[in-house]
Design an enzyme around this catalytic site. Sequence first.
Site, PDB file in Angstrom:
ATOM      1  CG  ASN A   1     -13.686   8.131   4.529  1.00 34.38           C
ATOM      2  OD1 ASN A   1     -12.707   7.843   3.913  1.00 34.38           O
ATOM      3  ND2 ASN A   1     -13.730   8.599   5.825  1.00 34.38           N
TER       4      ASN A   1
ATOM      5  CG  HIS B   1     -20.203  -0.347   9.996  1.00 27.19           C
ATOM      6  ND1 HIS B   1     -20.455   1.092   9.937  1.00 27.19           N
ATOM      7  CD2 HIS B   1     -18.962  -0.649   9.858  1.00 27.19           C
ATOM      8  CE1 HIS B   1     -19.198   1.615   9.921  1.00 27.19           C
ATOM      9  NE2 HIS B   1     -18.409   0.641  10.069  1.00 27.19           N
TER      10      HIS B   1
ATOM     11  CB  CYS C   1     -12.720   7.536  12.341  1.00 27.09           C
ATOM     12  SG  CYS C   1     -13.640   6.046  11.406  1.00 27.09           S
TER      13      CYS C   1
END
Length: 380
Positions: free
Chosen positions: A151, A201, A325
């Site tokens: 990511n 999402h 995050c």
Amino acid sequence: MERIYVDHAATSPMHPKVFDKMIEVMGAEFGNPSSIHHFGRRARHIIDEARAELAKSIGAEANEIIFTSGGTEADNHAVFGVAELYGELGKHIITTQMEHHAVLHACQQLENLGFEVTYLPVDKEGRVQAADVEKALRDDTILVTIMYGNNEVGTIQPIKEIGQILAEHPAIFHTDAVQAYGLEKINVKESGIDLLSVSAHKINGPKGIGFLYASKDVKLSPRLFGGEQERKRRAGTENVPSIAGFLEAVRISQQEMESKGKEYRGFKSAFLKKLTENQIEFSQNGSLDYSLPHVLNLSFPGTNVEAMLVNLDLAGIAASSGSACTAGSIDPSHVLVAMFGQGDERLQNSIRFSFGLFNTLEQVEKAAEETSKIVKRLSK
């Protein structure tokens, strides 16, 4: 001022068709899917239809899909679910140093419970070697969990090679495909994947919904207890509107996967071309050959992350320093630490740009132009 969103790896805007589908279902289908009457059956039909199509998108069977609240729950369910049921056979787990925290922190918790975890290194492109996975395997290895595509830097791992290695070993193979799903063609059977995590999402679907693929050959203990939903694997009344929206997002992403991949790779090239034209010094973090099409992580010598992000935001550019995050954390990216080691300057000057729905070539070029101005100003 036009605001340009190039942080799609953190989260993506909902597609208008997804929004419309969710509103439609919210208004018309309020029944509990566990009820046997007309209203319940209509809600159940939506879930069954979604489960079948989501399974088909990864080459799985409908009864192998478990709906979750998102990627983190799917990762946790995979890691803890395997540890709990297979712990009697062994206490050894293999992962990498650059996994998402939903996997890393789960593994760290298992270490507190007596499990042994091998955290494999990656090369400077963020890629783990399949041979290292093979060397790390032991008789008591019960789980190998390695993400499909990273990511933060976009590196795609040699999942198929690892799957082939594990075909000769009883260890269960889990992959976090949250960032890759919808942009990479995935077939769990062909790749030897036993467990796979996905979140809506990231593909222009709603937040709060995802799925865990669990092969019918894998036993998995539940993490939530209550009713008998999801074949007793995940209790709780299903989120029907979000599941309907998820399905709509999956249909769109599967149809547009090839064209979007080509478009996003074009955005990457245009962004880098503009930086080069402006004589900006930079280096790309991650693999050039094995990379997700929408993620571009760049190091700008002479700058620092905080100043870059503030100035980009002031210029109307929404980018990121890496994983959403850990936003606000002063710690360097664990992904970049795994790739370059502690103390490398790239830990302090790397920015992630990630492309997606509603981005245009003009926006991308403008973002690169503004980035160039900021780098020149800050690196003086």
